[in-house]
Design a protein around this motif. Structure first.
Motif, PDB file in Angstrom:
ATOM      1  N   ASP A 197       0.744  -1.255   0.585  1.00 21.32           N
ATOM      2  CA  ASP A 197      -0.076  -0.576   0.337  1.00 21.32           C
ATOM      3  C   ASP A 197       0.370   1.719  -0.430  1.00 21.32           C
ATOM      4  O   ASP A 197       1.509   1.163   1.197  1.00 21.32           O
ATOM      5  CB  ASP A 197      -0.636  -0.118   1.504  1.00 21.32           C
ATOM      6  CG  ASP A 197      -1.618   1.324   1.094  1.00 21.32           C
ATOM      7  OD1 ASP A 197      -1.968   1.885   0.243  1.00 21.32           O
ATOM      8  OD2 ASP A 197      -2.439   1.535   2.584  1.00 21.32           O
ATOM      9  N   VAL A 198       0.870   1.831  -1.292  1.00 20.84           N
ATOM     10  CA  VAL A 198       1.423   3.436  -1.277  1.00 20.84           C
ATOM     11  C   VAL A 198       0.886   4.446  -0.552  1.00 20.84           C
ATOM     12  O   VAL A 198       1.444   5.521  -0.731  1.00 20.84           O
ATOM     13  CB  VAL A 198       1.584   3.530  -2.493  1.00 20.84           C
ATOM     14  CG1 VAL A 198       2.946   2.340  -2.989  1.00 20.84           C
ATOM     15  CG2 VAL A 198       0.976   3.280  -3.206  1.00 20.84           C
ATOM     16  N   SER A 199      -0.297   4.487  -0.282  1.00 20.14           N
ATOM     17  CA  SER A 199      -0.516   6.062   0.379  1.00 20.14           C
ATOM     18  C   SER A 199       0.035   5.884   1.724  1.00 20.14           C
ATOM     19  O   SER A 199       0.650   5.276   1.913  1.00 20.14           O
ATOM     20  CB  SER A 199      -2.038   5.557   1.324  1.00 20.14           C
ATOM     21  OG  SER A 199      -2.996   5.406   0.092  1.00 20.14           O
ATOM     22  N   PHE A 222      -0.092  -2.940  -6.802  1.00 22.62           N
ATOM     23  CA  PHE A 222      -0.139  -2.657  -5.543  1.00 22.62           C
ATOM     24  C   PHE A 222      -1.273  -1.924  -5.705  1.00 22.62           C
ATOM     25  O   PHE A 222      -2.087  -1.609  -7.245  1.00 22.62           O
ATOM     26  CB  PHE A 222       1.271  -1.987  -5.669  1.00 22.62           C
ATOM     27  CG  PHE A 222       1.436  -0.815  -5.873  1.00 22.62           C
ATOM     28  CD1 PHE A 222       1.949  -1.131  -7.143  1.00 22.62           C
ATOM     29  CD2 PHE A 222       1.254   0.221  -5.927  1.00 22.62           C
ATOM     30  CE1 PHE A 222       2.903  -0.501  -8.771  1.00 22.62           C
ATOM     31  CE2 PHE A 222       1.814   1.452  -6.859  1.00 22.62           C
ATOM     32  CZ  PHE A 222       2.252   0.964  -8.371  1.00 22.62           C
ATOM     33  N   LEU A 223      -1.294  -0.864  -4.091  1.00 23.28           N
ATOM     34  CA  LEU A 223      -3.055   0.207  -4.174  1.00 23.28           C
ATOM     35  C   LEU A 223      -2.277   1.226  -3.358  1.00 23.28           C
ATOM     36  O   LEU A 223      -1.440   0.989  -2.714  1.00 23.28           O
ATOM     37  CB  LEU A 223      -3.852  -0.183  -3.565  1.00 23.28           C
ATOM     38  CG  LEU A 223      -4.095  -1.683  -2.676  1.00 23.28           C
ATOM     39  CD1 LEU A 223      -3.632  -0.232  -1.406  1.00 23.28           C
ATOM     40  CD2 LEU A 223      -5.578  -2.933  -2.507  1.00 23.28           C
ATOM     41  N   GLY A 247      -3.009  -1.229 -10.527  1.00 23.58           N
ATOM     42  CA  GLY A 247      -3.621  -1.028  -9.475  1.00 23.58           C
ATOM     43  C   GLY A 247      -4.094  -0.460  -8.988  1.00 23.58           C
ATOM     44  O   GLY A 247      -5.477  -0.194 -10.195  1.00 23.58           O
ATOM     45  N   VAL A 248      -5.680  -0.196  -7.974  1.00 29.55           N
ATOM     46  CA  VAL A 248      -6.688   0.662  -7.221  1.00 29.55           C
ATOM     47  C   VAL A 248      -5.813   1.868  -6.653  1.00 29.55           C
ATOM     48  O   VAL A 248      -5.047   1.475  -5.988  1.00 29.55           O
ATOM     49  CB  VAL A 248      -7.248  -0.252  -6.900  1.00 29.55           C
ATOM     50  CG1 VAL A 248      -7.740  -1.130  -8.302  1.00 29.55           C
ATOM     51  CG2 VAL A 248      -7.547  -0.318  -5.512  1.00 29.55           C
ATOM     52  N   MET A 249      -6.536   2.943  -6.917  1.00 32.16           N
ATOM     53  CA  MET A 249      -7.028   4.034  -5.400  1.00 32.16           C
ATOM     54  C   MET A 249      -8.434   3.819  -4.771  1.00 32.16           C
ATOM     55  O   MET A 249      -8.676   4.068  -4.912  1.00 32.16           O
ATOM     56  CB  MET A 249      -6.323   5.162  -5.486  1.00 32.16           C
ATOM     57  CG  MET A 249      -7.287   5.255  -7.148  1.00 32.16           C
ATOM     58  SD  MET A 249      -5.804   7.017  -7.773  1.00 32.16           S
ATOM     59  CE  MET A 249      -5.971   8.867  -6.601  1.00 32.16           C
TER      60      MET A 249
END
Ligand SMILES: [Zn+2]
Length: 320
Positions: free
Chosen positions: A177-179, A197-198, A227-229
């Motif tokens: 997770d890249v938040s 990844f998301l 990926g998704v956000m």
């Protein structure tokens, strides 16, 4: 009946009562009834430990204590609501989400600093049931650097240990997770990731200029990687009015993200119980209100199905 939903991020473990009863704390955004009324079939729950707030000499001990206090609440919640909730640990568990009213719970770590600096710890947390790691919060850790208004920090990427962590997570079947990460960490993850990844709870920086949000270029790269956000509902990440999240601002976010990254990148990532203010979507029970607003703005049934469930499910299926 409400549309079937996956919500990629909430901080409800911070608010939940010691008993594990999701309905006991009225100040919490998330209740079991709310999840049911909102059609939620899979809810991610973050064990949120902002490791960087602890002074270095006590960081290891304080981090472990905080992680464990929330982990105990997670365990209590799973026991208290055993007939409603079940843990999502492998791809096959996705088949059960939303069936017979059962809601899947996916345990996440917010701030990969919890993993410390030993690679064998990744497996230790996997064995505890953790299936998604938000690599950083708002401080640097052994994995990499956080979002920052200082360009020097914003450009810094993954550490060599951080790269090892990504490989180990992909190997075990954990979602990256890249938040919250720096633009540099995002760039490095996009470059090395061999699985989707998301960004569990991040919005568009072009629409709302918060450093936590993603540039159009990042949104395109994320989409390219499959990926998704997840749409974050917090006023500071959404739009125009301080302390208020209006429906129209959420719609503006989604229309922009869809235009840049396509409808395959859309997902939900409320950040419930980690955000404050006057929210037009104030709990999972309000997901149908957002659905109506997006329908009125031109999203098709198929796009809403993808944004609510199929896109995030696709990532989980490929990774878990
Ligand atoms: Zn967060």
């Amino acid at each position: 009946m409400a549309r079937k939903a996956i919500d990629l991020h909430c901080d409800t473990l911070m608010k939940i009562a010691k008993s594990g009863n999701l309905d006991e704390n009225e100040k919490s955004h998330v209740s079991l009834k709310g999840l049911r009324d909102g059609g939620v079939a899979l809810q991610c729950f973050a064990d949120f430990v902002p490791t960087g707030i602890f002074p270095k000499p006590v960081r290891k001990i304080a981090t472990a204590a905080m992680f464990n206090s929330f982990y105990k609440k997670y365990q209590k919640m799973m026991v208290y609501h055993a007939d409603a909730l079940f843990p999502v640990l492998k791809a096959a568990d996705l088949d059960k989400c939303g069936v017979d009213g059962k809601i899947g719970v996916l345990l996440t770590i917010e701030d990969g600093g919890v993993l410390g600096d030993k690679i064998e710890n990744v497996k230790k947390f996997y064995d505890k049931g953790v299936r998604l790691v938000t690599l950083t919060w708002n401080h640097a850790n052994a994995i990499g650097y956080p979002n920052s208004y200082e360009p020097e920090i914003m450009n810094k990427g993954l550490t060599p240990f951080g790269k090892e962590v990504i490989r180990e997570m992909e190997h075990l079947g954990m979602v990256v997770d890249v938040s919250h990460v720096s633009d540099g960490v995002f760039r490095d993850v996009a470059e090395m990731a061999t699985k989707p990844f998301l960004a569990s709870h991040s919005n568009s920086r072009a629409v709302c200029g918060h450093k936590r949000n993603m540039t159009d270029d990042m949104i395109r790269k994320l989409a390219d990687k499959g990926g998704v956000m997840g749409l974050n509902l917090g006023p500071e990440f959404v739009g125009s009015v301080e302390g208020v999240t209006r429906m129209e601002d959420l719609v503006a976010q989604i229309l922009h993200i869809r235009q840049v990254g396509g409808s395959e990148v859309l997902a939900l990532g409320s950040d419930f119980d980690g955000i404050h203010g006057q929210l037009d979507v104030a709990g999972p029970q309000d997901w149908p209100k957002l659905e109506d607003a997006l329908k009125a703005a031109g999203l098709s049934e198929d796009e809403l199905d993808k944004m609510w469930y199929a896109n995030a499910e696709r990532v989980f299926r490929e990774v878990l």
